[in-house]
Design a protein around this motif. Structure first.
Motif, PDB file in Angstrom:
ATOM      1  N   LEU A 215      85.132 -17.213   3.363  1.00  0.00           N
ATOM      2  CA  LEU A 215      86.504 -17.419   2.891  1.00  0.00           C
ATOM      3  C   LEU A 215      86.578 -17.281   1.373  1.00  0.00           C
ATOM      4  O   LEU A 215      87.544 -16.715   0.843  1.00  0.00           O
ATOM      5  N   TYR A 216      85.552 -17.768   0.679  1.00  0.00           N
ATOM      6  CA  TYR A 216      85.508 -17.619  -0.779  1.00  0.00           C
ATOM      7  C   TYR A 216      85.591 -16.134  -1.165  1.00  0.00           C
ATOM      8  O   TYR A 216      86.355 -15.750  -2.057  1.00  0.00           O
ATOM      9  N   ARG A 217      84.792 -15.309  -0.480  1.00  0.00           N
ATOM     10  CA  ARG A 217      84.806 -13.863  -0.785  1.00  0.00           C
ATOM     11  C   ARG A 217      86.179 -13.256  -0.508  1.00  0.00           C
ATOM     12  O   ARG A 217      86.686 -12.446  -1.286  1.00  0.00           O
TER      13      ARG A 217
ATOM     14  N   ALA B 269      91.323 -11.123  -7.592  1.00  0.00           N
ATOM     15  CA  ALA B 269      90.119 -10.642  -8.285  1.00  0.00           C
ATOM     16  C   ALA B 269      89.934 -11.220  -9.684  1.00  0.00           C
ATOM     17  O   ALA B 269      88.819 -11.525 -10.088  1.00  0.00           O
ATOM     18  N   GLU B 270      91.008 -11.390 -10.433  1.00  0.00           N
ATOM     19  CA  GLU B 270      90.892 -11.824 -11.822  1.00  0.00           C
ATOM     20  C   GLU B 270      91.187 -13.305 -12.019  1.00  0.00           C
ATOM     21  O   GLU B 270      91.102 -13.806 -13.132  1.00  0.00           O
ATOM     22  N   GLY B 271      91.541 -14.006 -10.938  1.00  0.00           N
ATOM     23  CA  GLY B 271      92.009 -15.381 -11.091  1.00  0.00           C
ATOM     24  C   GLY B 271      91.001 -16.433 -10.694  1.00  0.00           C
ATOM     25  O   GLY B 271      89.895 -16.149 -10.236  1.00  0.00           O
ATOM     26  N   ASN B 272      91.413 -17.687 -10.898  1.00  0.00           N
ATOM     27  CA  ASN B 272      90.611 -18.822 -10.472  1.00  0.00           C
ATOM     28  C   ASN B 272      90.753 -19.022  -8.965  1.00  0.00           C
ATOM     29  O   ASN B 272      91.776 -18.679  -8.379  1.00  0.00           O
ATOM     30  N   VAL B 273      89.707 -19.590  -8.379  1.00  0.00           N
ATOM     31  CA  VAL B 273      89.702 -19.877  -6.944  1.00  0.00           C
ATOM     32  C   VAL B 273      89.269 -21.325  -6.767  1.00  0.00           C
ATOM     33  O   VAL B 273      88.338 -21.790  -7.425  1.00  0.00           O
ATOM     34  N   PHE B 274      89.951 -22.048  -5.890  1.00  0.00           N
ATOM     35  CA  PHE B 274      89.528 -23.411  -5.570  1.00  0.00           C
ATOM     36  C   PHE B 274      90.106 -23.795  -4.216  1.00  0.00           C
ATOM     37  O   PHE B 274      91.297 -23.614  -3.967  1.00  0.00           O
ATOM     38  N   PHE B 275      89.256 -24.309  -3.329  1.00  0.00           N
ATOM     39  CA  PHE B 275      89.706 -24.750  -2.009  1.00  0.00           C
ATOM     40  C   PHE B 275      88.687 -25.707  -1.424  1.00  0.00           C
ATOM     41  O   PHE B 275      87.582 -25.855  -1.940  1.00  0.00           O
TER      42      PHE B 275
ATOM     43  N   GLY C  71      78.902  -4.630 -20.226  1.00  0.00           N
ATOM     44  CA  GLY C  71      80.338  -4.760 -19.960  1.00  0.00           C
ATOM     45  C   GLY C  71      80.677  -5.039 -18.508  1.00  0.00           C
ATOM     46  O   GLY C  71      81.852  -5.200 -18.166  1.00  0.00           O
ATOM     47  N   SER C  72      79.693  -5.091 -17.634  1.00  0.00           N
ATOM     48  CA  SER C  72      79.965  -5.382 -16.222  1.00  0.00           C
ATOM     49  C   SER C  72      80.271  -6.864 -16.030  1.00  0.00           C
ATOM     50  O   SER C  72      80.008  -7.687 -16.913  1.00  0.00           O
ATOM     51  N   ASP C  73      80.826  -7.189 -14.885  1.00  0.00           N
ATOM     52  CA  ASP C  73      81.247  -8.564 -14.595  1.00  0.00           C
ATOM     53  C   ASP C  73      80.102  -9.311 -13.909  1.00  0.00           C
ATOM     54  O   ASP C  73      79.824  -9.073 -12.730  1.00  0.00           O
ATOM     55  N   PRO C  74      79.428 -10.246 -14.612  1.00  0.00           N
ATOM     56  CA  PRO C  74      78.283 -10.936 -14.011  1.00  0.00           C
ATOM     57  C   PRO C  74      78.660 -11.836 -12.838  1.00  0.00           C
ATOM     58  O   PRO C  74      77.879 -12.012 -11.909  1.00  0.00           O
ATOM     59  N   LEU C  75      79.870 -12.403 -12.877  1.00  0.00           N
ATOM     60  CA  LEU C  75      80.289 -13.264 -11.775  1.00  0.00           C
ATOM     61  C   LEU C  75      80.535 -12.448 -10.509  1.00  0.00           C
ATOM     62  O   LEU C  75      80.186 -12.865  -9.399  1.00  0.00           O
ATOM     63  N   LEU C  76      81.113 -11.264 -10.690  1.00  0.00           N
ATOM     64  CA  LEU C  76      81.344 -10.365  -9.553  1.00  0.00           C
ATOM     65  C   LEU C  76      80.023  -9.991  -8.889  1.00  0.00           C
ATOM     66  O   LEU C  76      79.908  -9.959  -7.654  1.00  0.00           O
ATOM     67  N   LYS C  77      79.006  -9.737  -9.706  1.00  0.00           N
ATOM     68  CA  LYS C  77      77.680  -9.396  -9.196  1.00  0.00           C
ATOM     69  C   LYS C  77      77.091 -10.569  -8.420  1.00  0.00           C
ATOM     70  O   LYS C  77      76.544 -10.401  -7.322  1.00  0.00           O
ATOM     71  N   LEU C  78      77.223 -11.791  -8.975  1.00  0.00           N
ATOM     72  CA  LEU C  78      76.721 -12.977  -8.292  1.00  0.00           C
ATOM     73  C   LEU C  78      77.412 -13.155  -6.949  1.00  0.00           C
ATOM     74  O   LEU C  78      76.758 -13.414  -5.929  1.00  0.00           O
ATOM     75  N   GLU C  79      78.720 -13.022  -6.939  1.00  0.00           N
ATOM     76  CA  GLU C  79      79.483 -13.206  -5.702  1.00  0.00           C
ATOM     77  C   GLU C  79      79.070 -12.217  -4.627  1.00  0.00           C
ATOM     78  O   GLU C  79      79.008 -12.551  -3.441  1.00  0.00           O
ATOM     79  N   SER C  80      78.764 -10.982  -5.019  1.00  0.00           N
ATOM     80  CA  SER C  80      78.385  -9.953  -4.037  1.00  0.00           C
ATOM     81  C   SER C  80      76.994 -10.192  -3.468  1.00  0.00           C
ATOM     82  O   SER C  80      76.694  -9.773  -2.349  1.00  0.00           O
ATOM     83  N   GLU C  81      76.132 -10.862  -4.237  1.00  0.00           N
ATOM     84  CA  GLU C  81      74.741 -11.088  -3.805  1.00  0.00           C
ATOM     85  C   GLU C  81      74.545 -12.439  -3.125  1.00  0.00           C
ATOM     86  O   GLU C  81      73.535 -12.674  -2.468  1.00  0.00           O
ATOM     87  N   LEU C  82      75.512 -13.334  -3.259  1.00  0.00           N
ATOM     88  CA  LEU C  82      75.333 -14.706  -2.807  1.00  0.00           C
ATOM     89  C   LEU C  82      75.350 -14.820  -1.281  1.00  0.00           C
ATOM     90  O   LEU C  82      76.212 -14.271  -0.607  1.00  0.00           O
ATOM     91  N   THR C  83      74.361 -15.540  -0.749  1.00  0.00           N
ATOM     92  CA  THR C  83      74.335 -15.908   0.664  1.00  0.00           C
ATOM     93  C   THR C  83      74.142 -17.421   0.751  1.00  0.00           C
ATOM     94  O   THR C  83      73.751 -18.063  -0.230  1.00  0.00           O
TER      95      THR C  83
END
Length: 384
Positions: A15-17, A24-30, A239-251
């Motif tokens: 659900l986080y993903r 994409a550019e905003g904060n997420v919280f749930f 210049g890449s987005d490190p958080l985006l990379k973390l989110e894509s790799e996270l399990t």
């Protein structure tokens, strides 16, 4: 109960993903636990293909006796404590003329501590909406108002399921207000915004994970039953987005491994810089849940909720509203959420000081350590 905790964790990351993609550019919280519990009450009455779809999305297929595990989990979370507030509450609102199966009502009361309150959706839908909102306000100490907006509850509404989770805790090692200073928070390579940055230097559980270019910090609340864990990716030079990379790799397995107690000892003094922040995020989830594979329960002609009622009218979910708020400050954290459903690491020595500077986007979650349950999950991309 471990199997349910794992199922809830897998659903939380899925659900986080999904929410991250749509914002994409905003904060997420749930609160994944709030949503899992509310959907669990629907799953209790689901049958056939609707039950199969829900089990797949919620990972309930791998859990024997899901509902008994939810009962145990809720009891564990709702234990009274003098050091923090943590409360999980459920309530059902049913149309007074609609025939709900006694077995379903008895089961929701026994397993989810959710009573059914009969209301007049047909003749007084607006009054019923206000009644539900008032209950939510009371359960969250007036923090969440107007959860259900006008037109969400109509004369065709037959059932509303509401789940509330409220947490308020003080840091075991609080920050001093005098050390809070305004600092720039790097939204991205080109933009910064000012934040109130809290600071302290103390001994904290900490991990640096070079292969994922990541720092993990654990901030514990009084009595150590709950913790906030912060996943801070290293800034990149390209210049890449490190958080985006973390989110894509996270399990889930990586998350569990990175935050294991035995892999986060306390040998090191950490200079912690953490923003004060408040988030209040409301999500309407039917479209997201349908994209995740839970589609038939939202369709009047396809939903099979015959475990709730034998009525020929047919029940289905018309809305899933989730509102979550968090306030992180020097003293601690307050977070609350409501779901309404209608129809190997080398350790540095103590002499070395490490800095943890959360001045760019990061992920965070609040965990109930006793059950290893993720109560709240989010990311902070900066002040709006």
């Amino acid at each position: 109960m471990e199997s349910l905790t794992r199922a809830n964790g897998l659903f939380a990351l899925d659900l986080y993903r999904a929410l991250s993609v749509s914002n994409a550019e905003g904060n997420v919280f749930f609160s994944p636990l709030s949503l899992s519990a509310a959907l669990g009450m629907v799953y209790l009455g689901a049958r056939g293909h609707t039950s199969e779809e829900m089990a797949k999305v919620l990972y309930f297929s791998s859990v024997s006796d899901v509902h008994s595990h939810f009962k145990t989990l809720t009891s564990s979370i709702n234990r009274p404590s003098a050091s923090y507030i943590l409360k999980l509450a459920n309530r059902l609102y049913g149309e007074k003329t609609f025939s709900f199966l006694r077995e379903y009502l008895d089961s929701t009361l026994k397993l989810y501590h959710a009573e059914l309150q009969a209301v007049d959706f047909i003749g007084a839908s607006e009054k019923s909406r206000q009644l539900i909102n008032e209950w939510v306000e009371r359960q969250t100490d007036d923090k969440i108002k107007d959860l259900l907006q006008p037109k969400i509850v109509t004369k065709s509404t037959r059932l509303v399921l509401v789940n509330v989770i409220h947490f308020k805790g003080k840091w075991m090692q609080p920050f001093e207000e005098k050390d809070t200073k305004e600092m720039p928070f790097k939204i991205n390579q080109n933009e910064s915004r000012p934040v109130e940055m809290m600071y302290q230097s103390d001994i904290f559980p900490f991990r640096s994970i070079p292969e994922y270019e990541l720092q993990v910090l654990k901030l514990t609340y009084e009595k150590e039953e709950l913790s906030m864990l912060i996943l801070l990716p290293n800034e990149t030079q390209d210049g890449s987005d490190p958080l985006l990379k973390l989110e894509s790799e996270l399990t889930l397995d990586k998350l569990l491994d990175w935050t294991k107690r035995e892999k986060m000892p306390r040998p090191m003094e950490i200079r912690v810089y953490l923003p004060k922040f408040k988030l209040e995020i409301e999500s309407s989830l039917p479209e997201t849940l349908q994209e995740m594979g839970m589609s038939s329960v939202f369709q009047e002609t396809k939903a099979d909720l015959t475990g709730m009622s034998s009525s020929q009218d047919g029940l289905y979910m018309s809305a899933v509203v989730h509102k979550a708020c968090v306030d992180v400050n020097e003293e601690g954290t307050e977070a609350w959420a409501v779901s309404a459903l209608t129809n190997p690491v080398g350790y540095l020595s103590l002499q070395q000081r490490q800095s943890f500077i959360a001045d760019h986007p990061f992920m965070f979650f609040i965990r109930h350590n006793t059950t290893n349950s993720i109560l709240f999950l989010g990311r902070f991309r900066g002040p709006s």
